[in-house]
Each structure stands twice: as C-alpha cells, then as structure tokens.
Design a protein around this motif. Structure first.
Motif, PDB file in Angstrom:
ATOM      1  N   UNK A 142       0.827  -1.205   0.000  1.00 55.30           N
ATOM      2  CA  UNK A 142       0.000   0.000   0.000  1.00 55.30           C
ATOM      3  C   UNK A 142       0.862   1.256   0.000  1.00 55.30           C
ATOM      4  N   UNK A 143       1.971   1.197   0.739  1.00 53.86           N
ATOM      5  CA  UNK A 143       2.864   2.354   0.821  1.00 53.86           C
ATOM      6  C   UNK A 143       3.771   2.480  -0.398  1.00 53.86           C
ATOM      7  N   UNK A 144       4.197   1.346  -0.935  1.00 50.80           N
ATOM      8  CA  UNK A 144       5.184   1.335  -2.029  1.00 50.80           C
ATOM      9  C   UNK A 144       4.785   0.331  -3.105  1.00 50.80           C
ATOM     10  N   UNK A 145       3.672   0.543  -3.777  1.00 56.32           N
ATOM     11  CA  UNK A 145       3.182  -0.450  -4.752  1.00 56.32           C
ATOM     12  C   UNK A 145       4.138  -0.702  -5.904  1.00 56.32           C
ATOM     13  N   UNK A 146       4.937   0.278  -6.262  1.00 60.82           N
ATOM     14  CA  UNK A 146       5.863   0.100  -7.373  1.00 60.82           C
ATOM     15  C   UNK A 146       7.190  -0.529  -6.945  1.00 60.82           C
ATOM     16  N   UNK A 147       7.399  -0.644  -5.636  1.00 64.15           N
ATOM     17  CA  UNK A 147       8.662  -1.196  -5.150  1.00 64.15           C
ATOM     18  C   UNK A 147       8.515  -2.647  -4.709  1.00 64.15           C
ATOM     19  N   UNK A 148       7.385  -3.009  -4.136  1.00 65.15           N
ATOM     20  CA  UNK A 148       7.186  -4.395  -3.707  1.00 65.15           C
ATOM     21  C   UNK A 148       6.754  -5.237  -4.904  1.00 65.15           C
ATOM     22  N   UNK A 149       7.606  -6.183  -5.284  1.00 66.67           N
ATOM     23  CA  UNK A 149       7.272  -7.060  -6.409  1.00 66.67           C
ATOM     24  C   UNK A 149       6.289  -8.136  -5.990  1.00 66.67           C
ATOM     25  N   UNK A 150       6.440  -8.659  -4.765  1.00 65.21           N
ATOM     26  CA  UNK A 150       5.540  -9.721  -4.351  1.00 65.21           C
ATOM     27  C   UNK A 150       5.994 -10.422  -3.086  1.00 65.21           C
ATOM     28  N   UNK A 151       5.542 -11.664  -2.920  1.00 63.42           N
ATOM     29  CA  UNK A 151       5.665 -12.403  -1.659  1.00 63.42           C
ATOM     30  C   UNK A 151       6.186 -13.817  -1.911  1.00 63.42           C
ATOM     31  N   UNK A 152       6.969 -14.318  -0.950  1.00 67.28           N
ATOM     32  CA  UNK A 152       7.536 -15.667  -1.022  1.00 67.28           C
ATOM     33  C   UNK A 152       7.712 -16.178   0.404  1.00 67.28           C
ATOM     34  N   UNK A 153       8.011 -17.455   0.545  1.00 67.63           N
ATOM     35  CA  UNK A 153       8.377 -18.040   1.827  1.00 67.63           C
ATOM     36  C   UNK A 153       9.688 -18.791   1.636  1.00 67.63           C
ATOM     37  N   UNK A 154      10.624 -18.650   2.587  1.00 67.91           N
ATOM     38  CA  UNK A 154      11.964 -19.197   2.381  1.00 67.91           C
ATOM     39  C   UNK A 154      12.392 -20.079   3.556  1.00 67.91           C
ATOM     40  N   UNK A 155      13.529 -20.735   3.360  1.00 66.06           N
ATOM     41  CA  UNK A 155      14.068 -21.646   4.357  1.00 66.06           C
ATOM     42  C   UNK A 155      14.191 -23.034   3.753  1.00 66.06           C
ATOM     43  N   UNK A 156      14.823 -23.953   4.477  1.00 67.70           N
ATOM     44  CA  UNK A 156      14.991 -25.312   3.959  1.00 67.70           C
ATOM     45  C   UNK A 156      13.623 -25.930   3.704  1.00 67.70           C
ATOM     46  N   UNK A 157      13.362 -26.260   2.453  1.00 65.68           N
ATOM     47  CA  UNK A 157      12.011 -26.671   2.066  1.00 65.68           C
ATOM     48  C   UNK A 157      11.616 -28.011   2.664  1.00 65.68           C
ATOM     49  N   UNK A 158      12.559 -28.960   2.735  1.00 68.96           N
ATOM     50  CA  UNK A 158      12.239 -30.278   3.286  1.00 68.96           C
ATOM     51  C   UNK A 158      11.746 -30.188   4.728  1.00 68.96           C
ATOM     52  N   UNK A 159      12.304 -29.251   5.495  1.00 69.02           N
ATOM     53  CA  UNK A 159      11.952 -29.129   6.912  1.00 69.02           C
ATOM     54  C   UNK A 159      10.908 -28.046   7.164  1.00 69.02           C
ATOM     55  N   UNK A 160      10.532 -27.323   6.127  1.00 65.97           N
ATOM     56  CA  UNK A 160       9.549 -26.256   6.279  1.00 65.97           C
ATOM     57  C   UNK A 160       8.130 -26.769   6.098  1.00 65.97           C
ATOM     58  N   UNK A 161       7.175 -25.912   6.377  1.00 64.43           N
ATOM     59  CA  UNK A 161       5.782 -26.307   6.200  1.00 64.43           C
ATOM     60  C   UNK A 161       5.420 -26.271   4.721  1.00 64.43           C
ATOM     61  N   UNK A 162       4.686 -27.278   4.229  1.00 66.99           N
ATOM     62  CA  UNK A 162       4.287 -27.271   2.819  1.00 66.99           C
ATOM     63  C   UNK A 162       3.248 -26.186   2.547  1.00 66.99           C
TER      64      UNK A 162
END
Length: 500
Positions: free
Chosen positions: A302-322
C-alpha cells in the motif's frame, strides 16, 4: 552374375547408410531447434563472435571428455571456483550483459572479504564462544549487556592488542561456507543447511545495524552493476533494524530503507535500472505468524506499490511447512507470488509437491524448481502458464542437491526451451561472483556442447521478460545496445585480428 549382385548389394548398403546419416542429422537438427535460444537469429557479427566463444567452449568440454578426472565442473564448486576465472571463456562471460538477477537473498550476496570490511566499522563488539567455534556481533556505544560465553570486546581493541591479520583470518572463516573438505564435512542436505543457517544467525546483528544494512545493500547494487547486471529483484525477510540510539525499526521501515537506498543508487548510477523487493519471510511458522507476514506485505504494498514485487516463503524446504497448509491464507492474498518450490531430491513428498501448490496458487516464477523434471505434467503447465524457473546451479551443488552439474535438471529444461532464468541465490556464502560463475557453469557444464551464443542471449533476455519491471521494452532496448558493444569487444580482441 555374382560380381553384379555383389555390386548391387554394396550400393544398397551405401544408400541405406547415407539415408541413416541424413536422418540422424535431421533428428539432431530438429532437437537443437527445441532448445532455449533456438528462435534467435544471429547477425553476421554475432556469428563471428559465436565461433570464438564456441571454440573456447568445445576446447574445455573436449579436454574434459578425454580426461574426465581433470574436468573441473564435475567436481565440487569450491575446488575450481578460482581456477576458472583465469580462462578466456570466463572472462568473456564476465563482460557479457546478463540482464536481471531475479533470485538473490539480500544478506548473502557479497562475499567474506566484504563482510570482513564491515567488522572495521566503529562501535562493533564481538564475543567468541569458549571453544572459539562461533562468534556473536553487536553494535553498541558501550559494552553490551547481552549474554556472552566469554566476554564482549571491541573489534578495534582486539586488532590493536593482537596480530590483526590472524584475527581477520579467524573472523573470515565465519563468513563463508568454503572449506577444503566439503564432501567430508557437508555430508548431507540437513548438515550443510545447518551450517548455512548459522551464517544468517551469526551475521544477523551485524547486518541489522541500520548504517551497515544500508551500506551493504548499496554495495550489493554496485557489485551487480560491475558484473553487468542491469536490474535486481531481491528477497528479504525484512528483519527489524537498530541504531546506537536505541531505536528499533520494524519490517516496514526496513522496506522503506531499501527503497531509499535504491533511489540513491539509481541517482548515482543512472544506467542501472533499479531494484524491487520480494518480501520473503521464513516458511516454518504457525498460521497466525503467516497472517502477520501477509499483513506486513500488504502494508508495504500500500505504501510502495511500485517497489514491492511480491511475496515468497523461504528456508529449507524439506523441513519447512508445505504450501498446502497455508491455502486459506495464500489463495486470495492479492499480491504477486514468487514461491520457492521443489528444492529437493525427493519425489512424491510434501516438498516436491509444493510445485503443484505453487502453480495452483498462481506463482509468477518458481525458485529452484529442482524436482520439476520428475513431473512431466507440471512441466507442461509451467510452459503453458509462462511461469519462469529461477535456476541456481551452484547453490544446488553447495547445498547438496547434485554433485556433478552435468546431472542437473536444468539440462533438461534448457533442451526443451523451458522458461528459464539464471540466478545465483546466495553467492557470497560460497564465494561466487554475482552471476558470472552461474553463467559459466551452466554454459560449459550443464548445457549441450552445441548450445551457443543464442542460448546465452536468450537466458539474459528471459531475465528481463520475466521480471516485474514495468519498462521491459526500455530495458530490452538498452540490453541490445550493450549486447552489440559486447559482440564488438569480442571481435576486437580475437587473436587472428589483423591490425592495420
């Protein structure tokens, strides 16, 4: 009669042989037209430059074919990362315009030598564990009161009172995964990820000091530009920052800091096309925590619509939540998604099946997509939906998904003209250059011996086409100008050039 029959049989065999040879050549040509870059038409000058590049590529591959024990790229990256820098081909790829870097984690892009420089900043305190196996950092005007197994000491005081070179060598080891015996120490995925995550935990208080955070990011952009990268989409967990006055800055403030430094850098270097942020917090969290992440992401958008490209979740995938556990929260998030998915060797597990969920949730790109090759239906979906695959070859070697890059699934993606972009993930932690090492390893070690300048050009262009930058046409136009200069430089430096 017999000599005539014999002659006829010979002619039949010759004709059959010629037919098979012709059919073989036609099949090979047909397959080559399926590869990444097949649609690019090279100019006369590009064809000349391509001959130079391909002579160098074939020389390296053919030597390795006949001397497999000496083929560097079949070994661990740590063994050859410095050697290849001296090759003519590497130097050419270093000078090549590479488009955009679309998959990089903010605090792991610059290497240990730069990290060591940061420890010369004023007001830095260090604390070593009793057995010297780890170190903690904090910036403070006065001696920190936080827990310390030994004692807090100013870094500058230690350098004044001891051999500073030994102290620097000791510190540097904490800023890199590079060791002499990686196969013995990093025995499996979980083990190497444990060492990898310690880097982020250890350096957190060093990075999150606000002046250092902004300095590091500015120099990251500078390093990208020096490696002939035009644009960046950077992933960040957006940690809170702090200063010496006791102020704490939240995740939204951290995003604002990124935007401010980006604008300053673009002003200082107008030929750089800037950067955007992908908010990428940790995936191993409870649902309520994820909801808070999404709330933060929406506030930034909302504050920076042209700067935020989007969203992701990171970390070791095998041990992370699906991803499937977060369907209700992610299904209608209202933001572009750029999910890590399929960063695994497993097949038919919650990790590789994240690929199904990422696609169904509408991800614009997939980070790593290592396991996608095992899902032919999803490979078709990726092509149909034009979902780019952010490939990070060296990362996959260091983090134990593949030992020999010739076996990397990227080879399959390249052979089928999949929507591939090359990135480098966390190059600083394994002392790779921003993008050149990944381009070199892909070109020589992963792609077909026949893959040429067309593939390199297409990979660079893909990174622009699949970026979230609004002015893609402008970027592509500028890329073409830089590419022409790159080709001119190759031809100017060719060894057989006659100087008048």
């Amino acid at each position: 009669m017999w000599p005539l029959t014999k002659l006829l049989l010979i002619n039949i065999l010759i004709a059959t042989s010629h037919g098979i040879v012709h059919e073989r050549e036609a099949l090979i040509e047909k397959e080559l037209k399926m590869m990444v870059g097949h649609s690019i038409k090279l100019s006369d000058r590009e064809i000349e430059a391509n001959e130079i590049i391909m002579d160098l590529k074939r020389e390296e591959i053919d030597y390795g074919f006949w001397n497999p024990k000496d083929f560097n790229l079949s070994k661990h990256f740590f063994e050859y990362k410095e050697q290849v820098k001296d090759t003519k081909l590497y130097k050419i790829l270093k000078s090549m315009p590479k488009g955009a870097m679309l998959h990089g984690h903010d605090t792991a892009i610059l290497g240990p030598d730069y990290m060591l420089e940061l420890t010369y900043c004023d007001d830095l305190w260090v604390c070593f564990k009793e057995d010297q196996s780890d170190v903690s950092f904090i910036f403070s005007k006065h001696r920190p009161t936080g827990w310390c197994e030994t004692k807090w000491e100013r870094a500058m005081d230690i350098r004044r009172s001891t051999n500073f070179r030994k102290f620097d060598a000791k510190l540097r080891k904490f800023f890199t995964l590079v060791i002499d015996n990686p196969q013995e120490v990093y025995t499996d995925v979980n083990t190497v990820w444990e060492y990898f995550m310690k880097y982020f935990i250890r350096t957190g208080p060093l990075f999150t000091y606000k002046p250092v955070w902004e300095k590091y990011y500015y120099h990251t952009l500078l390093a990208l530009r020096e490696d002939n990268v035009m644009y960046l989409e950077i992933r960040s967990v957006l940690p809170p920052l702090y200063d010496l006055e006791g102020n704490i800055y939240n995740s939204v403030d951290t995003a604002k800091s990124y935007k401010r430094v980006t604008e300053k850098f673009k002003k200082d270097y107008p030929d750089f096309f800037g950067a955007k942020l992908i908010y990428a917090p940790i995936r191993s969290v409870a649902t309520e925590t994820l909801k808070n992440y999404i709330k933060i992401a929406k506030e930034i958008h909302e504050l920076m619509p042209d700067f935020l490209a989007g969203f992701d979740l990171v970390g070791q995938e095998d041990l992370g939540k699906p991803l499937k556990e977060f369907y209700p929260e992610l299904a209608n998030i209202g933001l572009n998604l750029y999910f890590h998915a399929g960063e695994t060797n497993w097949y038919g597990t919650s990790t590789d099946e994240n690929l199904f969920d990422a696609i169904l949730l509408g991800t614009k790109r997939i980070g790593h997509a290592f396991a996608l090759v095992k899902h032919p239906l999803l490979m078709k979906e990726v092509q149909k939906r034009k979902i780019a695959l952010e490939m990070n070859v060296i990362s996959n070697v260091v983090l134990k998904l593949v030992d020999d890059v010739r076996n990397h699934p990227l080879a399959t993606y390249l052979s089928q003209d999949m929507p591939v972009v090359l990135s480098s993930d966390d190059p600083g932690t394994w002392e790779a250059e921003i993008l050149t090492h990944d381009f070199y390893v892909t070109f020589v070690g992963v792609s077909s011996r026949h893959a040429d300048l067309k593939m390199l050009k297409q990979l660079a262009l893909n990174s622009l086409y699949y970026s979230s930058h609004r002015a893609k046409r402008k970027m592509v136009h500028e890329f073409q100008i830089r590419w022409a200069k790159f080709i001119d430089a190759i031809l100017k430096d060719r060894p057989d050039r006659v100087h008048v």
